[in-house]
Design a protein around this motif. Structure first.
Motif, PDB file in Angstrom:
ATOM      1  N   ARG A 499       0.841  -1.192   0.000  1.00  0.00           N
ATOM      2  CA  ARG A 499       0.000   0.000   0.000  1.00  0.00           C
ATOM      3  C   ARG A 499       0.877   1.242   0.000  1.00  0.00           C
ATOM      4  O   ARG A 499       2.095   1.174   0.200  1.00  0.00           O
ATOM      5  N   GLU A 500       0.254   2.385  -0.184  1.00  0.00           N
ATOM      6  CA  GLU A 500       0.961   3.659  -0.094  1.00  0.00           C
ATOM      7  C   GLU A 500       0.786   4.236   1.294  1.00  0.00           C
ATOM      8  O   GLU A 500      -0.320   4.288   1.843  1.00  0.00           O
ATOM      9  N   VAL A 501       1.910   4.668   1.894  1.00  0.00           N
ATOM     10  CA  VAL A 501       1.901   5.381   3.171  1.00  0.00           C
ATOM     11  C   VAL A 501       1.873   6.868   2.842  1.00  0.00           C
ATOM     12  O   VAL A 501       2.812   7.400   2.249  1.00  0.00           O
ATOM     13  N   ALA A 502       0.791   7.543   3.245  1.00  0.00           N
ATOM     14  CA  ALA A 502       0.570   8.916   2.799  1.00  0.00           C
ATOM     15  C   ALA A 502       1.185   9.958   3.717  1.00  0.00           C
ATOM     16  O   ALA A 502       1.292  11.138   3.335  1.00  0.00           O
ATOM     17  N   GLU A 503       1.601   9.576   4.931  1.00  0.00           N
ATOM     18  CA  GLU A 503       2.118  10.565   5.879  1.00  0.00           C
ATOM     19  C   GLU A 503       3.365  11.263   5.317  1.00  0.00           C
ATOM     20  O   GLU A 503       4.209  10.642   4.683  1.00  0.00           O
ATOM     21  N   TYR A 504       3.482  12.552   5.605  1.00  0.00           N
ATOM     22  CA  TYR A 504       4.658  13.319   5.196  1.00  0.00           C
ATOM     23  C   TYR A 504       5.809  13.025   6.149  1.00  0.00           C
ATOM     24  O   TYR A 504       5.637  13.024   7.373  1.00  0.00           O
ATOM     25  N   ALA A 505       6.985  12.761   5.587  1.00  0.00           N
ATOM     26  CA  ALA A 505       8.161  12.426   6.383  1.00  0.00           C
ATOM     27  C   ALA A 505       9.408  12.696   5.559  1.00  0.00           C
ATOM     28  O   ALA A 505       9.331  13.001   4.361  1.00  0.00           O
ATOM     29  N   SER A 506      10.564  12.570   6.198  1.00  0.00           N
ATOM     30  CA  SER A 506      11.839  12.751   5.493  1.00  0.00           C
ATOM     31  C   SER A 506      12.850  11.744   6.002  1.00  0.00           C
ATOM     32  O   SER A 506      12.563  10.947   6.906  1.00  0.00           O
ATOM     33  N   GLN A 507      14.045  11.778   5.456  1.00  0.00           N
ATOM     34  CA  GLN A 507      15.066  10.772   5.751  1.00  0.00           C
ATOM     35  C   GLN A 507      15.332  10.621   7.240  1.00  0.00           C
ATOM     36  O   GLN A 507      15.590   9.514   7.720  1.00  0.00           O
ATOM     37  N   ILE A 508      15.293  11.725   7.998  1.00  0.00           N
ATOM     38  CA  ILE A 508      15.618  11.631   9.418  1.00  0.00           C
ATOM     39  C   ILE A 508      14.617  10.766  10.175  1.00  0.00           C
ATOM     40  O   ILE A 508      14.898  10.323  11.297  1.00  0.00           O
ATOM     41  N   ASP A 509      13.451  10.505   9.589  1.00  0.00           N
ATOM     42  CA  ASP A 509      12.423   9.723  10.269  1.00  0.00           C
ATOM     43  C   ASP A 509      12.575   8.214  10.091  1.00  0.00           C
ATOM     44  O   ASP A 509      11.856   7.432  10.731  1.00  0.00           O
ATOM     45  N   LEU A 510      13.508   7.794   9.242  1.00  0.00           N
ATOM     46  CA  LEU A 510      13.672   6.366   8.991  1.00  0.00           C
ATOM     47  C   LEU A 510      14.143   5.624  10.236  1.00  0.00           C
ATOM     48  O   LEU A 510      13.647   4.540  10.554  1.00  0.00           O
ATOM     49  N   CYS A 511      15.108   6.181  10.963  1.00  0.00           N
ATOM     50  CA  CYS A 511      15.692   5.471  12.107  1.00  0.00           C
ATOM     51  C   CYS A 511      14.629   5.112  13.144  1.00  0.00           C
ATOM     52  O   CYS A 511      14.509   3.951  13.556  1.00  0.00           O
ATOM     53  N   ALA A 512      13.861   6.091  13.596  1.00  0.00           N
ATOM     54  CA  ALA A 512      12.854   5.827  14.629  1.00  0.00           C
ATOM     55  C   ALA A 512      11.780   4.886  14.107  1.00  0.00           C
ATOM     56  O   ALA A 512      11.283   4.020  14.848  1.00  0.00           O
ATOM     57  N   THR A 513      11.406   5.039  12.852  1.00  0.00           N
ATOM     58  CA  THR A 513      10.358   4.189  12.283  1.00  0.00           C
ATOM     59  C   THR A 513      10.806   2.738  12.224  1.00  0.00           C
ATOM     60  O   THR A 513      10.068   1.829  12.623  1.00  0.00           O
ATOM     61  N   LEU A 514      12.013   2.499  11.734  1.00  0.00           N
ATOM     62  CA  LEU A 514      12.520   1.133  11.628  1.00  0.00           C
ATOM     63  C   LEU A 514      12.758   0.527  13.001  1.00  0.00           C
ATOM     64  O   LEU A 514      12.354  -0.613  13.277  1.00  0.00           O
ATOM     65  N   LEU A 515      13.397   1.274  13.898  1.00  0.00           N
ATOM     66  CA  LEU A 515      13.662   0.746  15.233  1.00  0.00           C
ATOM     67  C   LEU A 515      12.368   0.499  16.003  1.00  0.00           C
ATOM     68  O   LEU A 515      12.269  -0.455  16.784  1.00  0.00           O
TER      69      LEU A 515
END
Length: 592
Positions: A499-515
């Protein structure tokens, strides 16, 4: 200078179990920076000798000048060595320009120095300076200042010009794309060995121009207001659970593929009636597609830090090039390493470029593989081995690593879609689009190979660009579309339906999201927000040469710090977010 290294190791590494081979590796890898410093030191004598072949130079005065010059070199080198040897115990990194902050108040600086420590280091300084001066004085005696006849002067001049060229290469740091920097001495996951290989004179002199009051660079708010503003948008709030669990397992093998210059506009482009990146278009339908995702910068070094450390990009500096500050950044590698993950990073080019190697080792990457480690039949292009060669090698390694008992984090940085776009491929006339299509094919084939292997079941693959590009050429450097990039999560470990994740985010948000999906604490990532945490604000932030952009579902804000102006129509709420993040980033750097 090479002799300094075993002295340093004897001082700090005795009893730590390092083998003689480790000591040799320290000396060998440190020679590059040793030769750079030596190149600077010998530049003046080389020019004087070349001149003396044609013009009579008075022997005694020139010898006195050279003797004074070399004594000064000896004193400076010995002082830096003696002070560095004492400071390392307390600082944990080699001497740099930071020491000048303390020398601005000599009385206070000396008050913190133990008397006998001062005596010991003074004696070491005197011994080292005297030994260097004695050797130099013997060399200076060889200078006679007598010109030669032109028949003899010509070949000798050619020889001296060749030596001058080698001197220049030593100063530059070799023929590669990266110039001399501290990263060239790094070679091990043991930071003590890396630090031992660094030339302290180079470390000190190369950072003299970097002194800056970072905290005062963007004084938008007073400290209390800035801190309050940041509390409203910070990422590491008290732990909350993401709104959903996306993975089948809490300990998948994780692969992060950083895609060079994969802008969204290029990914969606068509050329000559065909899609430029058909495999990326297919992959976004097969996994989680983050449709409103942004790069934090326009440069690879800043994008890498944003992706791997969750730290916002800067405007006119790069924290990756400030090893004393970047070494303490949080990172995916360090966080996963604490959980028993094996961490490896792969690049077909030169990881010394922009101090990548020092940043990688310092932030927890245990093994680095790059151009110097490979000997493929295909010759490397300007930036290194192309994506076809590297993706084939990396795909095999991931399958092999998957058979090991311990989980792993593996990173790959592609390079073929970088200027000058020199690729063994001919699909489109436009060189940039052709190179992008080549990279797309290589990455797509790599994913297909993993899908067909047993490794796929426990694999989480994150595809994310380092930055975007100005395509089409009319795209302004600061507008949001210029910074939109793809991010795709795929792999057999992914439980969520495509699916498509519509929330606005940027590269700095990858770490917290993955962890967060792995159930690992991420409270040391101040800026990184879990994209799936419903309590956190959803926005993207990026910087350009001297300004920032902030964008969310409701609007955007663009600010140019050079003129102090905000673009017409900018959302004041997002402008406040951007000002707060830019100021906080520099305050943070100043405190490190």
């Amino acid at each position: 200078m090479a002799v300094q290294k075993p002295v340093f190791l004897a001082w700090y590494a005795a009893g730590q179990g390092f083998a003689a081979a480790d000591w040799w590796q320290v000396v060998r890898h440190g020679l590059s920076l040793d030769m750079t410093v030596a190149g600077y030191v010998t530049a003046l004598p080389v020019l004087l000798v070349l001149l003396s072949l044609w013009v009579r130079l008075p022997q005694r005065p020139v010898r006195r000048v050279l003797t004074g010059y070399f004594i000064a070199v000896s004193i400076v080198a010995a002082a830096i060595f003696a002070v560095d040897l004492a400071l390392y115990e307390h600082w944990g990194f080699r001497i740099d320009g930071t020491i000048l902050i303390y020398l601005a108040d000599p009385r206070e600086a000396m008050a913190s120095v133990d008397f006998w420590l001062g005596v010991r280091q003074t004696l070491l300084f005197a011994l080292y300076a005297a030994a260097m001066s004695w050797v130099y004085s013997r060399a200076v005696r060889l200078f006679d200042g007598q010109p030669l006849r032109w028949q003899a002067a010509l070949p000798w001049s050619a020889g001296m010009l060749l030596l001058a060229g080698l001197d220049f290469l030593a100063i530059r740091g070799g023929l590669g794309a990266s110039v001399a920097n501290v990263s060239k001495a790094y070679f091990s996951s043991e930071m003590l060995l890396n630090h031992a290989a660094v030339n302290p004179v180079f470390s000190f002199l190369s950072t003299l121009g970097e002194r800056s009051d970072y905290a005062a660079e963007y004084p938008f708010y007073d400290e209390a207001e800035r801190a309050q503003n940041f509390e409203e948008i910070r990422g590491n709030r008290p732990e909350t659970q993401p709104s959903e669990e996306l993975l089948r397992t809490r300990r998948p093998n994780v692969v992060v593929v950083i895609l060079e210059s994969f802008g969204l506009t290029v990914m969606d482009a068509e050329a000559e009636g065909r899609p430029v990146m058909p495999r990326m278009q297919r992959l976004k339908k097969e996994g989680l597609w983050f449709g409103n995702f942004f790069a934090n910068s326009f440069r690879t070094d800043r994008g890498e830090v944003a992706i791997l450390s969750g730290f916002p990009a800067q405007t006119r500096i790069s924290i990756m090039k400030l090893p004393a500050k970047s070494r303490d950044l949080p990172s995916l590698a360090r966080s996963l390493g604490r959980e028993g993950y094996r961490t490896r990073f792969v690049y077909g080019g030169d990881l010394n470029f922009t101090d990548q190697a020092s940043y990688m080792y310092a932030t927890g990457w245990q093994q680095l593989y790059w151009q110097k480690d490979f000997a493929f039949d295909t010759p490397p292009a300007d930036w290194g081995y192309d994506d076809r060669v590297m993706c084939d090698w990396f795909s095999e390694q991931v399958i092999r690593w998957s058979a090991e008992e311990e989980p792993f984090l593996a990173g790959l940085l592609t390079l073929s879609s970088h200027p000058p776009f020199d690729v063994p491929y001919a699909k489109f006339e436009d060189r940039m689009l052709n190179a992008s299509a080549f990279a797309d094919e290589c990455v797509g084939r790599m994913i297909d190979r993993w899908k067909a292997s047993p490794a796929w079941d426990d694999l989480l693959v994150v595809l994310v660009a380092d930055h975007s590009v100005a395509y089409p050429p009319t795209l302004a450097y600061n507008e949001p579309l210029r910074h939109r990039i793809p991010m795709i999560w795929t792999g057999g470990a992914l439980a969520a339906a495509p699916r498509e994740v519509a929330e606005y985010a940027s590269q700095i948000d990858l770490c917290a999201t993955l962890l967060g999906q792995l159930g690992i604490r991420h409270d040391d990532f101040d800026y990184s927000k879990d994209i799936f945490d419903p309590q956190l604000p959803k926005f993207a932030y990026y910087t350009f040469n001297d300004g920032f952009g902030a964008v969310d579902a409701a609007g955007e804000a663009l600010y140019d710090a050079t003129t102090g102006r905000t673009a017409p129509g900018s959302d004041p709420r997002l402008e406040r977010i951007g000002r707060t993040l830019l100021q906080t980033t520099y305050v943070d750097i100043g405190r490190r």
